[in-house]
Design a protein around this motif. Structure first.
Motif, PDB file in Angstrom:
ATOM      1  N   ASN A  93      40.970  41.682  37.219  1.00 48.24           N
ATOM      2  CA  ASN A  93      42.128  42.492  37.608  1.00 48.24           C
ATOM      3  C   ASN A  93      41.977  43.950  37.200  1.00 48.24           C
ATOM      4  O   ASN A  93      42.450  44.848  37.902  1.00 48.24           O
ATOM      5  CB  ASN A  93      43.405  41.885  37.024  1.00 48.24           C
ATOM      6  CG  ASN A  93      43.878  40.671  37.807  1.00 48.24           C
ATOM      7  OD1 ASN A  93      44.486  40.795  38.859  1.00 48.24           O
ATOM      8  ND2 ASN A  93      43.571  39.486  37.301  1.00 48.24           N
ATOM      9  N   TYR A  96      39.698  45.597  39.728  1.00 46.49           N
ATOM     10  CA  TYR A  96      40.456  45.844  40.956  1.00 46.49           C
ATOM     11  C   TYR A  96      41.322  47.094  40.790  1.00 46.49           C
ATOM     12  O   TYR A  96      41.399  47.940  41.689  1.00 46.49           O
ATOM     13  CB  TYR A  96      41.333  44.630  41.285  1.00 46.49           C
ATOM     14  CG  TYR A  96      42.175  44.801  42.527  1.00 46.49           C
ATOM     15  CD1 TYR A  96      41.673  44.479  43.777  1.00 46.49           C
ATOM     16  CD2 TYR A  96      43.478  45.305  42.434  1.00 46.49           C
ATOM     17  CE1 TYR A  96      42.455  44.651  44.925  1.00 46.49           C
ATOM     18  CE2 TYR A  96      44.254  45.488  43.571  1.00 46.49           C
ATOM     19  CZ  TYR A  96      43.735  45.152  44.817  1.00 46.49           C
ATOM     20  OH  TYR A  96      44.503  45.340  45.940  1.00 46.49           O
ATOM     21  N   LYS A  97      41.964  47.199  39.641  1.00 44.98           N
ATOM     22  CA  LYS A  97      42.841  48.345  39.363  1.00 44.98           C
ATOM     23  C   LYS A  97      42.062  49.653  39.393  1.00 44.98           C
ATOM     24  O   LYS A  97      42.581  50.705  39.770  1.00 44.98           O
ATOM     25  CB  LYS A  97      43.515  48.153  38.002  1.00 44.98           C
ATOM     26  CG  LYS A  97      44.590  49.163  37.678  1.00 44.98           C
ATOM     27  CD  LYS A  97      45.270  48.826  36.364  1.00 44.98           C
ATOM     28  CE  LYS A  97      46.367  49.827  36.033  1.00 44.98           C
ATOM     29  NZ  LYS A  97      47.024  49.490  34.735  1.00 44.98           N
ATOM     30  N   LEU A 133      42.220  32.533  44.225  1.00 47.67           N
ATOM     31  CA  LEU A 133      43.376  32.879  43.398  1.00 47.67           C
ATOM     32  C   LEU A 133      43.386  32.068  42.109  1.00 47.67           C
ATOM     33  O   LEU A 133      43.551  32.621  41.015  1.00 47.67           O
ATOM     34  CB  LEU A 133      44.667  32.636  44.184  1.00 47.67           C
ATOM     35  CG  LEU A 133      44.691  33.155  45.623  1.00 47.67           C
ATOM     36  CD1 LEU A 133      46.023  32.833  46.274  1.00 47.67           C
ATOM     37  CD2 LEU A 133      44.421  34.655  45.658  1.00 47.67           C
ATOM     38  N   SER A 139      46.253  37.862  42.228  1.00 47.01           N
ATOM     39  CA  SER A 139      47.392  37.691  43.133  1.00 47.01           C
ATOM     40  C   SER A 139      46.904  37.632  44.580  1.00 47.01           C
ATOM     41  O   SER A 139      45.953  38.320  44.951  1.00 47.01           O
ATOM     42  CB  SER A 139      48.350  38.868  42.965  1.00 47.01           C
ATOM     43  OG  SER A 139      49.209  38.973  44.083  1.00 47.01           O
ATOM     44  N   PRO A 140      47.575  36.846  45.437  1.00 46.62           N
ATOM     45  CA  PRO A 140      47.196  36.821  46.858  1.00 46.62           C
ATOM     46  C   PRO A 140      47.353  38.182  47.525  1.00 46.62           C
ATOM     47  O   PRO A 140      46.728  38.446  48.550  1.00 46.62           O
ATOM     48  CB  PRO A 140      48.154  35.781  47.465  1.00 46.62           C
ATOM     49  CG  PRO A 140      49.249  35.600  46.473  1.00 46.62           C
ATOM     50  CD  PRO A 140      48.644  35.877  45.139  1.00 46.62           C
ATOM     51  N   ARG A 141      48.172  39.044  46.939  1.00 44.91           N
ATOM     52  CA  ARG A 141      48.363  40.390  47.498  1.00 44.91           C
ATOM     53  C   ARG A 141      47.094  41.229  47.394  1.00 44.91           C
ATOM     54  O   ARG A 141      46.958  42.242  48.079  1.00 44.91           O
ATOM     55  CB  ARG A 141      49.509  41.094  46.779  1.00 44.91           C
ATOM     56  CG  ARG A 141      50.873  40.443  47.012  1.00 44.91           C
ATOM     57  CD  ARG A 141      51.933  41.060  46.129  1.00 44.91           C
ATOM     58  NE  ARG A 141      52.075  42.496  46.368  1.00 44.91           N
ATOM     59  CZ  ARG A 141      52.767  43.310  45.595  1.00 44.91           C
ATOM     60  NH1 ARG A 141      53.398  42.823  44.527  1.00 44.91           N
ATOM     61  NH2 ARG A 141      52.864  44.583  45.880  1.00 44.91           N
ATOM     62  N   LYS A 142      46.167  40.809  46.557  1.00 44.08           N
ATOM     63  CA  LYS A 142      44.936  41.582  46.368  1.00 44.08           C
ATOM     64  C   LYS A 142      43.853  41.231  47.392  1.00 44.08           C
ATOM     65  O   LYS A 142      42.852  41.931  47.495  1.00 44.08           O
ATOM     66  CB  LYS A 142      44.403  41.375  44.944  1.00 44.08           C
ATOM     67  CG  LYS A 142      45.262  41.992  43.850  1.00 44.08           C
ATOM     68  CD  LYS A 142      44.619  41.791  42.487  1.00 44.08           C
ATOM     69  CE  LYS A 142      45.323  42.628  41.401  1.00 44.08           C
ATOM     70  NZ  LYS A 142      46.672  42.202  41.130  1.00 44.08           N
ATOM     71  N   ARG A 144      41.921  40.964  50.880  1.00 45.28           N
ATOM     72  CA  ARG A 144      41.894  41.762  52.111  1.00 45.28           C
ATOM     73  C   ARG A 144      41.081  41.019  53.172  1.00 45.28           C
ATOM     74  O   ARG A 144      41.612  40.250  53.936  1.00 45.28           O
ATOM     75  CB  ARG A 144      41.299  43.147  51.834  1.00 45.28           C
ATOM     76  CG  ARG A 144      41.453  44.084  53.027  1.00 45.28           C
ATOM     77  CD  ARG A 144      41.157  45.532  52.679  1.00 45.28           C
ATOM     78  NE  ARG A 144      41.345  46.381  53.843  1.00 45.28           N
ATOM     79  CZ  ARG A 144      40.421  47.197  54.310  1.00 45.28           C
ATOM     80  NH1 ARG A 144      39.243  47.293  53.710  1.00 45.28           N
ATOM     81  NH2 ARG A 144      40.652  47.949  55.382  1.00 45.28           N
ATOM     82  N   ASP A 323      48.063  48.803  56.354  1.00 46.33           N
ATOM     83  CA  ASP A 323      48.247  48.587  54.919  1.00 46.33           C
ATOM     84  C   ASP A 323      49.718  48.394  54.591  1.00 46.33           C
ATOM     85  O   ASP A 323      50.582  48.961  55.222  1.00 46.33           O
ATOM     86  CB  ASP A 323      47.671  49.758  54.125  1.00 46.33           C
ATOM     87  CG  ASP A 323      46.151  49.823  54.263  1.00 46.33           C
ATOM     88  OD1 ASP A 323      45.608  50.940  54.208  1.00 46.33           O
ATOM     89  OD2 ASP A 323      45.529  48.760  54.409  1.00 46.33           O
TER      90      ASP A 323
END
Length: 323
Positions: A93, A96-97, A133, A139-142, A144, A323
């Motif tokens: 994470n 990713y950030k 996940l 998170s699934p929001r991550k 693409r 997006d």
């Protein structure tokens, strides 16, 4: 343990690789497994290992585990392993950030998924998108781009129903696929079972995973086959099925509805653009794309890593999504 379980199944063998994957997942679900992180706390590791080894020997008479020898081995490697161990949830994470691009690769296939596959002829985990996940703790929001990789024909190692399967006899299409495609199991070295492309399975996999694009590999293996078949739909007792059957008895007895397309003879191994492929090869790819309902972005035209045609971002839903 894996081997003993397979032997006990007699005529209902699953076709396991006998590498201990199933027993490892069984220990996880039974909550008596040993985890890598336990090596950082030796008393805990030793206690859990002894308990697991003793319960396993009790469950399988004749199985002998030298607990002291194994513990001595793990104690020697513990410092090295602990140095390579970190909290991957925080790490992933954080990366990713920081804007890093993260590629997650899954093995096996959706039809071997413990929940969605041809149970019980499946693997012990979830080789579908959900494990990204639960395995990484993201998170699934991550997510693409979600890319499905599939051969231009079907293969399977081990047991279980295979509706589009072909015979591996001399001069057959099945033997052509097996030999030209070098279809041997990666782990076991066993010959893979081969068959025509199964569209219902592809549609099912696309529905579960939400592919944004497909990588269609080994298209070159089809070169030289006069007629190509696509398993377009399943029928059972005269009725077309609208989903993958949950019952293996049904799957083993479905009638496949075929669509026949003309093949090609031209060598495609050096081709680098879709437009330069033989017209019948293009038609085959476009028809698969139409039936599955997902763009095919990558096309494998040879055995080497770079023998791939990339049709570009226009054929990738992830690149065209707002997006």
């Amino acid at each position: 343990v894996d081997g003993k379980q397979e032997e006990s199944r007699r005529h209902d063998k699953i076709g396991t690789t006998k590498k201990g994957i199933g027993p490892a997942y069984a220990s996880k679900i039974s909550r008596n497994g040993v985890r890598v992180g336990d090596l950082a706390h030796w008393p805990t590791f030793e206690k859990r290992f002894r308990s697991l080894a003793e319960s396993t020997m009790d469950s399988y008479p004749g199985l002998e585990i030298d607990i002291e020898e194994q513990l001595a081995y793990y104690k020697t490697i513990a410092p090295r392993v602990v140095k390579m161990t970190r909290d991957t949830i925080v790490y992933t994470n954080q990366q990713y950030k920081e804007g890093k691009r993260i590629l997650v690769e899954g093995a096996n296939a959706t039809m071997l998924d413990i929940d969605f596959g041809t149970y019980p002829y499946v693997t012990s985990s979830n080789p579908s998108v959900g494990s990204v996940l639960t395995g990484l703790g993201v998170s699934p929001r991550k997510l693409r781009g979600i890319y499905g990789t599939v051969k231009a024909y079907c293969t399977r190692v081990g047991e279980g129903p295979f509706p589009t399967e072909l015979e591996l006899k001399e001069g057959s299409v099945g033997l052509h696929l097996s030999q030209v495609g070098a279809e041997l199991g990666t782990t076991t070295g066993r010959s893979r079972r081969c068959g025509w492309l199964d569209i219902p399975q592809m549609q099912y996999s696309a529905m579960i995973n939400g592919f944004t694009s497909i990588n269609l590999t080994k298209v070159d293996v089809l070169t030289g086959i006069p007629e190509l078949k696509l398993g377009k739909a399943y029928k059972y007792k005269g009725k077309t099925l609208d989903c993958m059957p949950a019952s293996l008895d049904v799957l083993a007895n479905v009638e496949v509805e075929w669509e026949i397309l003309p093949g090609w003879t031209e060598d495609i191994s050096t081709i680098t653009s879709f437009q330069d492929l033989p017209i019948n090869c293009q038609r085959y790819i476009l028809r698969v794309q139409e039936l599955v309902g997902v763009p095919i972005r990558w096309i494998g035209v040879g055995p080497n890593r770079l023998d791939v045609i990339d049709r570009g971002e226009a054929w990738d839903l992830a690149c065209n999504a707002s997006d």
